[in-house]
Design a protein around this motif. Structure first.
Motif, PDB file in Angstrom:
ATOM      1  N   VAL A  54      -8.700  -4.132 -13.838  1.00 54.77           N
ATOM      2  CA  VAL A  54      -9.164  -4.285 -12.660  1.00 54.77           C
ATOM      3  C   VAL A  54      -8.667  -4.045 -11.704  1.00 54.77           C
ATOM      4  CG1 VAL A  54     -10.605  -6.079 -11.183  1.00 54.77           C
ATOM      5  CG2 VAL A  54     -10.677  -6.656 -13.532  1.00 54.77           C
ATOM      6  N   ALA A  55      -8.981  -2.980 -10.818  1.00 57.34           N
ATOM      7  CA  ALA A  55      -8.598  -2.173  -9.687  1.00 57.34           C
ATOM      8  C   ALA A  55      -9.416  -2.391  -8.462  1.00 57.34           C
ATOM      9  CB  ALA A  55      -8.413  -0.619 -10.166  1.00 57.34           C
ATOM     10  N   LEU A  56      -8.776  -2.365  -7.464  1.00 58.14           N
ATOM     11  CA  LEU A  56      -9.669  -2.806  -6.185  1.00 58.14           C
ATOM     12  C   LEU A  56      -8.891  -2.191  -5.048  1.00 58.14           C
ATOM     13  CD1 LEU A  56      -8.916  -6.097  -7.561  1.00 58.14           C
ATOM     14  CD2 LEU A  56     -11.384  -5.731  -6.726  1.00 58.14           C
ATOM     15  N   ASP A  57      -9.761  -1.713  -4.041  1.00 52.91           N
ATOM     16  CA  ASP A  57      -9.332  -1.382  -2.659  1.00 52.91           C
ATOM     17  C   ASP A  57      -9.090  -2.300  -1.984  1.00 52.91           C
ATOM     18  OD1 ASP A  57      -9.364   0.277  -0.236  1.00 52.91           O
ATOM     19  OD2 ASP A  57     -11.441  -0.656   0.094  1.00 52.91           O
ATOM     20  N   PHE A  58      -8.295  -2.258  -0.756  1.00 51.80           N
ATOM     21  CA  PHE A  58      -7.793  -3.585  -0.113  1.00 51.80           C
ATOM     22  C   PHE A  58      -8.870  -3.512   1.118  1.00 51.80           C
ATOM     23  CE2 PHE A  58      -5.735  -5.746   3.444  1.00 51.80           C
ATOM     24  CZ  PHE A  58      -5.183  -6.996   2.717  1.00 51.80           C
ATOM     25  N   ASP A  59      -8.684  -2.740   2.298  1.00 53.14           N
ATOM     26  CA  ASP A  59      -9.560  -2.870   3.626  1.00 53.14           C
ATOM     27  C   ASP A  59     -11.099  -2.468   3.054  1.00 53.14           C
ATOM     28  OD1 ASP A  59      -7.439  -3.106   6.072  1.00 53.14           O
ATOM     29  OD2 ASP A  59      -6.823  -1.448   4.728  1.00 53.14           O
ATOM     30  N   GLY A  60     -11.826  -3.548   3.486  1.00 53.03           N
ATOM     31  CA  GLY A  60     -13.282  -3.339   3.042  1.00 53.03           C
ATOM     32  C   GLY A  60     -13.745  -4.062   1.627  1.00 53.03           C
ATOM     33  N   THR A  61     -12.821  -4.364   0.935  1.00 51.70           N
ATOM     34  CA  THR A  61     -13.225  -4.642  -0.323  1.00 51.70           C
ATOM     35  C   THR A  61     -12.397  -6.023  -0.586  1.00 51.70           C
ATOM     36  OG1 THR A  61     -13.055  -2.517  -1.070  1.00 51.70           O
ATOM     37  CG2 THR A  61     -12.758  -4.315  -2.756  1.00 51.70           C
ATOM     38  N   LEU A  62     -11.151  -6.248  -0.409  1.00 50.79           N
ATOM     39  CA  LEU A  62     -10.527  -7.542  -0.328  1.00 50.79           C
ATOM     40  C   LEU A  62     -10.384  -8.065   1.141  1.00 50.79           C
ATOM     41  CD1 LEU A  62      -7.806  -7.047  -3.055  1.00 50.79           C
ATOM     42  CD2 LEU A  62      -9.976  -8.394  -3.349  1.00 50.79           C
ATOM     43  N   ALA A  63     -10.333  -7.249   2.000  1.00 54.08           N
ATOM     44  CA  ALA A  63     -10.347  -7.813   3.308  1.00 54.08           C
ATOM     45  C   ALA A  63     -11.524  -7.339   4.278  1.00 54.08           C
ATOM     46  CB  ALA A  63      -8.784  -7.415   4.121  1.00 54.08           C
ATOM     47  N   GLU A  64     -11.816  -7.915   5.147  1.00 52.50           N
ATOM     48  CA  GLU A  64     -12.948  -7.430   6.153  1.00 52.50           C
ATOM     49  C   GLU A  64     -12.524  -6.252   6.818  1.00 52.50           C
ATOM     50  OE1 GLU A  64     -15.990  -8.185   6.228  1.00 52.50           O
ATOM     51  OE2 GLU A  64     -16.180  -9.977   5.081  1.00 52.50           O
ATOM     52  N   ILE A  65     -13.301  -5.302   7.155  1.00 48.01           N
ATOM     53  CA  ILE A  65     -13.024  -4.254   8.378  1.00 48.01           C
ATOM     54  C   ILE A  65     -12.833  -4.957   9.517  1.00 48.01           C
ATOM     55  CG2 ILE A  65     -13.776  -2.042   9.313  1.00 48.01           C
ATOM     56  CD1 ILE A  65     -12.649  -1.659   6.390  1.00 48.01           C
ATOM     57  N   VAL A  66     -11.697  -4.889  10.314  1.00 54.70           N
ATOM     58  CA  VAL A  66     -11.673  -5.374  11.781  1.00 54.70           C
ATOM     59  C   VAL A  66     -11.351  -4.337  12.610  1.00 54.70           C
ATOM     60  CG1 VAL A  66     -11.130  -7.482  10.811  1.00 54.70           C
ATOM     61  CG2 VAL A  66      -9.235  -5.725  11.185  1.00 54.70           C
ATOM     62  N   PRO A  67     -11.604  -4.316  13.932  1.00 55.77           N
ATOM     63  CA  PRO A  67     -11.322  -3.207  15.007  1.00 55.77           C
ATOM     64  C   PRO A  67     -10.001  -2.953  15.025  1.00 55.77           C
ATOM     65  CG  PRO A  67     -12.761  -4.929  15.894  1.00 55.77           C
ATOM     66  CD  PRO A  67     -12.344  -5.512  14.601  1.00 55.77           C
ATOM     67  N   ASP A  68      -8.858  -3.987  14.566  1.00 56.36           N
ATOM     68  CA  ASP A  68      -7.426  -3.459  14.787  1.00 56.36           C
ATOM     69  C   ASP A  68      -7.121  -3.735  13.314  1.00 56.36           C
ATOM     70  OD1 ASP A  68      -4.803  -3.222  14.965  1.00 56.36           O
ATOM     71  OD2 ASP A  68      -4.542  -4.789  16.527  1.00 56.36           O
ATOM     72  N   PRO A  69      -6.806  -2.626  12.671  1.00 59.79           N
ATOM     73  CA  PRO A  69      -6.326  -2.631  11.155  1.00 59.79           C
ATOM     74  C   PRO A  69      -4.911  -3.621  11.077  1.00 59.79           C
ATOM     75  CG  PRO A  69      -6.906  -0.441  11.652  1.00 59.79           C
ATOM     76  CD  PRO A  69      -6.840  -1.186  13.124  1.00 59.79           C
ATOM     77  N   GLU A  70      -4.274  -3.806  11.862  1.00 57.23           N
ATOM     78  CA  GLU A  70      -3.120  -4.662  12.146  1.00 57.23           C
ATOM     79  C   GLU A  70      -3.380  -6.144  11.853  1.00 57.23           C
ATOM     80  OE1 GLU A  70      -0.284  -3.782  14.931  1.00 57.23           O
ATOM     81  OE2 GLU A  70       0.208  -1.890  14.553  1.00 57.23           O
ATOM     82  N   GLN A  71      -4.696  -6.421  12.125  1.00 57.84           N
ATOM     83  CA  GLN A  71      -5.324  -7.884  12.331  1.00 57.84           C
ATOM     84  C   GLN A  71      -6.031  -8.063  10.849  1.00 57.84           C
ATOM     85  OE1 GLN A  71      -4.014  -9.929  14.485  1.00 57.84           O
ATOM     86  NE2 GLN A  71      -3.068  -8.102  15.280  1.00 57.84           N
ATOM     87  N   ALA A  72      -6.018  -6.930   9.891  1.00 54.75           N
ATOM     88  CA  ALA A  72      -6.743  -7.294   8.500  1.00 54.75           C
ATOM     89  C   ALA A  72      -5.884  -8.249   7.756  1.00 54.75           C
ATOM     90  CB  ALA A  72      -6.872  -5.982   8.060  1.00 54.75           C
ATOM     91  N   ARG A  73      -6.670  -9.251   7.251  1.00 51.55           N
ATOM     92  CA  ARG A  73      -6.086 -10.053   6.211  1.00 51.55           C
ATOM     93  C   ARG A  73      -6.960 -10.069   4.964  1.00 51.55           C
ATOM     94  NH1 ARG A  73      -2.588  -8.871   9.213  1.00 51.55           N
ATOM     95  NH2 ARG A  73      -1.070 -10.098  10.096  1.00 51.55           N
ATOM     96  N   ALA A  74      -6.684 -10.268   3.901  1.00 49.01           N
ATOM     97  CA  ALA A  74      -7.516 -10.547   2.684  1.00 49.01           C
ATOM     98  C   ALA A  74      -8.197 -11.893   2.937  1.00 49.01           C
ATOM     99  CB  ALA A  74      -6.512 -10.975   1.299  1.00 49.01           C
ATOM    100  N   HIS A  75      -9.620 -11.543   2.302  1.00 52.48           N
ATOM    101  CA  HIS A  75     -10.402 -12.764   2.529  1.00 52.48           C
ATOM    102  C   HIS A  75      -9.788 -14.154   1.849  1.00 52.48           C
ATOM    103  CE1 HIS A  75     -13.971 -15.324   1.037  1.00 52.48           C
ATOM    104  NE2 HIS A  75     -14.747 -14.733   1.737  1.00 52.48           N
ATOM    105  N   PRO A  76     -10.223 -15.206   2.450  1.00 52.09           N
ATOM    106  CA  PRO A  76      -9.667 -16.521   2.117  1.00 52.09           C
ATOM    107  C   PRO A  76      -9.544 -16.835   0.717  1.00 52.09           C
ATOM    108  CG  PRO A  76     -10.757 -16.746   4.309  1.00 52.09           C
ATOM    109  CD  PRO A  76     -10.998 -15.394   3.631  1.00 52.09           C
ATOM    110  N   GLY A  77     -10.457 -16.411  -0.032  1.00 54.88           N
ATOM    111  CA  GLY A  77     -10.706 -16.710  -1.502  1.00 54.88           C
ATOM    112  C   GLY A  77     -10.086 -15.497  -2.462  1.00 54.88           C
TER     113      GLY A  77
END
Length: 283
Positions: A29-52
């Motif tokens: 199982v392969a996954l992208d990070f931003d937009g897939t495991l983490a929401e897209i946010v205005p500042d990429p440095e503030q991106a974090r994985a979804h809580p679940g």
């Protein structure tokens, strides 16, 4: 197929999911990070994985051959923003950063990397001047990615206008220094050629000798990974393509076997997949 899982809309996707459930010990199982495991946010440095996300991955990973995160971010940054280090159940997780130029293995906790392309440093030095000559759009900003450089337009007054106006000049700048320009969701990334998620994923799958593969992504940069899975399917390896839904990237949704509503949908799908793998009868 286990009823709690969403059903792929294509026959190839249904075959791929059935193969994964029948032989999970051979599945990647392969996954992208931003937009897939983490929401897209205005500042990429503030991106974090979804809580679940971490809990879902930790439930799934011990039941399959491998989980791999494939991202344009530096591998160490993705590990930190994802909260992946030291998690029980994720001891075999791999993060392929910078489109495969960097690799982090949970088993060792270390990052290995290829030598950087010299064109990135040259582009980095010239980029502020290029932006100034083309209007220095208010809100446009540069993200330093180590082995690549990205220009974000999402915070501009006219994000799409800035994106379109800068594509040509940044494409020329990239070409002068032996790099390529990769458009994304209100971002233009300048990076070395031969670095893409398809190359990274295909190389990893050869290494693991996967019997089936599922790939989830959300952006144009995920199209090469989709193409890699499509080629594997043509060669006889079952696969599933999941779009972390976005109206900004219909080209990806059109090629997916299954669409879910962003990172929350990805987490729900991974959670259901872990349960389905544990309950499905083996072939």
């Amino acid at each position: 197929m286990v009823s709690s899982l969403p059903h792929p809309t294509t026959s190839a996707g249904r075959d791929g999911l059935a193969a994964l459930l029948a032989r999970p010990e051979q599945a990647v199982v392969a996954l992208d990070f931003d937009g897939t495991l983490a929401e897209i946010v205005p500042d990429p440095e503030q991106a974090r994985a979804h809580p679940g996300a971490v809990a879902a991955l930790a439930a799934l990973a011990p039941r399959i051959a491998s989980v791999v995160v494939v991202t344009g971010r530096p591998a160490g940054v993705a590990v930190r923003y994802g909260g992946f280090a030291g998690v029980p159940g994720l001891d075999r997780l791999v993060v392929l950063g910078h489109y495969g130029a960097e690799r982090w293995d949970a088993a060792t906790g270390t990052v290995t990397a290829a030598a950087p392309h010299p064109g990135v440093a040259a582009v980095r030095a010239e980029l502020p001047g290029v932006l100034d000559r083309h209007g220095a759009w208010p809100g446009v900003w540069i993200e330093e990615k180590g082995r690549a450089v990205a220009v974000h337009t999402r915070r501009a007054v006219d994000p799409e206008g800035a994106f379109e106006a800068l594509k040509g000049p940044l494409g020329d700048l990239a070409a002068r220094h032996g790099l390529v320009l990769e458009p994304g969701r209100m971002v233009l990334e300048l990076r070395p050629p031969g670095m893409d998620k398809g190359v990274a994923l295909a190389s990893y799958l050869r290494e693991t000798d996967a019997g089936s593969v599922l790939y989830a992504g959300d952006d144009l940069g995920d199209l090469p990974a989709f193409a890699a899975v499509e080629k594997l399917r043509a060669d006889g390896t079952p696969g599933v393509l999941v779009c972390s839904g976005s109206s900004e990237v219909p080209a990806l949704a059109d090629r997916a076997d299954l669409a879910v509503p962003g990172p929350s949908g990805v987490v729900d799908f991974l959670t259901d997949l872990a349960k389905a793998v544990s309950e499905a009868p083996r072939s």
